[in-house]
Write a protein that holds these residues in place. Structure first.
Motif, PDB file in Angstrom:
ATOM      1  N   THR A  27     -13.055   2.181 -14.190  1.00  0.00           N
ATOM      2  CA  THR A  27     -11.554   2.578 -13.747  1.00  0.00           C
ATOM      3  C   THR A  27     -11.518   2.104 -12.312  1.00  0.00           C
ATOM      4  N   GLU A  28     -10.643   1.448 -12.176  1.00  0.00           N
ATOM      5  CA  GLU A  28     -10.248   0.866 -10.714  1.00  0.00           C
ATOM      6  C   GLU A  28      -9.021   1.687 -10.200  1.00  0.00           C
ATOM      7  N   LEU A  29      -9.459   2.073  -8.806  1.00  0.00           N
ATOM      8  CA  LEU A  29      -8.642   2.777  -8.089  1.00  0.00           C
ATOM      9  C   LEU A  29      -8.095   1.853  -7.033  1.00  0.00           C
ATOM     10  N   ARG A  30      -6.664   1.917  -7.020  1.00  0.00           N
ATOM     11  CA  ARG A  30      -5.954   1.225  -5.677  1.00  0.00           C
ATOM     12  C   ARG A  30      -5.859   2.241  -4.704  1.00  0.00           C
ATOM     13  N   TYR A  31      -6.315   1.914  -3.400  1.00  0.00           N
ATOM     14  CA  TYR A  31      -6.506   2.844  -2.393  1.00  0.00           C
ATOM     15  C   TYR A  31      -5.750   2.182  -1.266  1.00  0.00           C
ATOM     16  N   ALA A  32      -4.634   2.679  -0.753  1.00  0.00           N
ATOM     17  CA  ALA A  32      -3.790   2.169   0.332  1.00  0.00           C
ATOM     18  C   ALA A  32      -3.845   2.948   1.679  1.00  0.00           C
ATOM     19  N   HIS A  33      -3.705   2.201   2.650  1.00  0.00           N
ATOM     20  CA  HIS A  33      -3.738   3.249   4.090  1.00  0.00           C
ATOM     21  C   HIS A  33      -2.812   2.032   5.117  1.00  0.00           C
ATOM     22  N   VAL A  34      -2.516   2.576   6.186  1.00  0.00           N
ATOM     23  CA  VAL A  34      -1.547   1.756   7.168  1.00  0.00           C
ATOM     24  C   VAL A  34      -2.742   1.491   8.318  1.00  0.00           C
ATOM     25  N   GLY A  35      -4.052   1.713   8.220  1.00  0.00           N
ATOM     26  CA  GLY A  35      -4.914   1.527   9.374  1.00  0.00           C
ATOM     27  C   GLY A  35      -5.124   0.136   9.720  1.00  0.00           C
ATOM     28  N   ALA A  36      -5.353  -0.312  11.056  1.00  0.00           N
ATOM     29  CA  ALA A  36      -5.687  -1.690  11.253  1.00  0.00           C
ATOM     30  C   ALA A  36      -7.131  -2.022  11.260  1.00  0.00           C
ATOM     31  N   GLU A  37      -7.620  -3.365  11.164  1.00  0.00           N
ATOM     32  CA  GLU A  37      -9.035  -3.603  11.195  1.00  0.00           C
ATOM     33  C   GLU A  37      -9.575  -3.000  12.511  1.00  0.00           C
ATOM     34  N   GLY A  38     -10.950  -2.388  12.438  1.00  0.00           N
ATOM     35  CA  GLY A  38     -11.581  -1.801  13.434  1.00  0.00           C
ATOM     36  C   GLY A  38     -11.353  -0.477  13.617  1.00  0.00           C
ATOM     37  N   ASP A  39     -10.207   0.138  13.015  1.00  0.00           N
ATOM     38  CA  ASP A  39     -10.162   1.648  13.334  1.00  0.00           C
ATOM     39  C   ASP A  39     -10.886   2.523  12.230  1.00  0.00           C
ATOM     40  N   ILE A  40     -11.350   3.639  12.974  1.00  0.00           N
ATOM     41  CA  ILE A  40     -12.367   4.417  12.118  1.00  0.00           C
ATOM     42  C   ILE A  40     -11.683   4.632  10.465  1.00  0.00           C
TER      43      ILE A  40
END
Length: 330
Positions: A27-40
């Motif tokens: 099962t593949e889950l598509r996980y999205a967020h708006v965080g930039a590289e390096g953010d926790i």
């Protein structure tokens, strides 16, 4: 550079797929967020993806889409609700269009410390969150975890020590009602700006200030367009991790247990990272040229607490009993 900045570079890749030879059954889950590289939060998503694949023996794999690749906050929430996106994370208040009361978990000045913030937002044990989660589930979304990003502070192009310093000035508000109310409490004019547009808005003077955790301020290089940092700590920044309910029901009980355990472990790691990194980030941002203002330099945190609390109480009177429940969490 801090260790978590290094780890952030793995975000967006397919993690753990090699653990399952019969990948077609995964099962593949598509996980999205708006965080930039390096953010926790970016580190959290990447490590959670890796952990979920390992914990399920490759039965569940996760592809992470950071930095608004699948749209802004509203598009992400709608995507998870409709199922075109499996999972996502953002401030609890981003789900307020579905259940308005969920925004209480982002209310300013309600948590004693980071540990209290994680306890009060634990979907397995927090009575307040469990009650609100039932309403969210009816809308097709379930909160399954949380992320601790650290305290949010104010950055600006001039010294800010009291709400009076922001009176009548355009200040970036996260495009959510709770943030608009909080910025009014700051004394400023709330001006909604999406995170991807924030550096440009600050550079061009559309807004003269903003508020975010130090990780975001550093990873987005906001020091290049902001001269001052006021250590208000007005929010303990906790993000909700949420999943499409149909996707959740499609997982086995064992897979749900494994996923929940991984997310909780990553939440505790995020608290540790945020706590350990704050002093280093202050030093780093000073080195980049920012002037840091604390109570020792005249910052009146009590004035912000009073003004913001009054504004939130006026705009969200139904928050009062929920805040009492949150404050009672040990």
């Amino acid at each position: 550079m801090l260790n978590f900045l290094k780890h952030g570079r793995v975000a967006g890749a397919m993690l753990g797929a090699a653990l399952l030879a019969g990948a077609a059954s995964a099962t593949e889950l598509r996980y999205a967020h708006v965080g930039a590289e390096g953010d926790i939060q970016t580190v959290y998503a990447a490590q959670a993806a890796e952990g979920i694949a390992a914990a399920t023996g490759g039965e569940v794999t996760v592809t992470v889409y950071p930095a608004s690749q699948l749209g802004g906050v509203a598009e992400m929430v709608d995507g998870v609700r409709m199922g075109s996106i499996s999972m996502g994370h953002h401030d609890f208040a981003s789900l307020a269009r579905l259940v308005p009361e969920v925004a209480v978990f982002n209310a300013p000045f309600i948590y004693r410390d980071g540990a209290h913030a994680l306890a009060a937002t634990d979907p397995q044990s927090s009575p307040a969150l469990q009650a609100i989660n039932e309403k969210l589930i009816a809308q097709g979304v379930r909160i399954v975890g949380r992320i601790y990003r650290g305290d949010r502070h104010i950055s600006s192009n001039f010294p800010v020590k009291t709400p009076a310093d922001l009176a009548g000035k355009p200040f970036r508000a996260v495009p959510l009602e709770l943030w608009v109310s909080m910025v009014k409490g700051f004394g400023a004019i709330p001006t909604p700006v999406e995170v991807a547009e924030l550096p440009t808005a600050l550079m061009t003077g559309v807004v003269v200030g903003q508020e975010n955790p130090l990780t975001r301020i550093a990873s987005n290089n906001l020091n290049e367009v902001q001269s001052h940092l006021s250590m208000t700590g007005h929010m303990r920044a906790v993000l909700a991790v949420f999943i499409n309910e149909e996707v959740w029901q499609g997982l086995s009980e064992e897979q749900r247990t494994a996923l929940t355990k991984v997310l909780d472990e990553e939440a505790q790691k995020s608290l540790k990272m945020a706590t350990e990194s704050e002093a280093d980030l202050v030093k780093e941002l000073k080195g980049r040229g920012m002037t840091v203002i604390t109570e020792a330099e005249g910052l009146d945190v009590a004035a912000f607490r009073e003004k913001v609390g009054a504004q939130i109480g006026q705009d969200f009177p139904n928050f009062a009993p929920l805040i009492e429940q949150i404050e009672a969490v040990k």
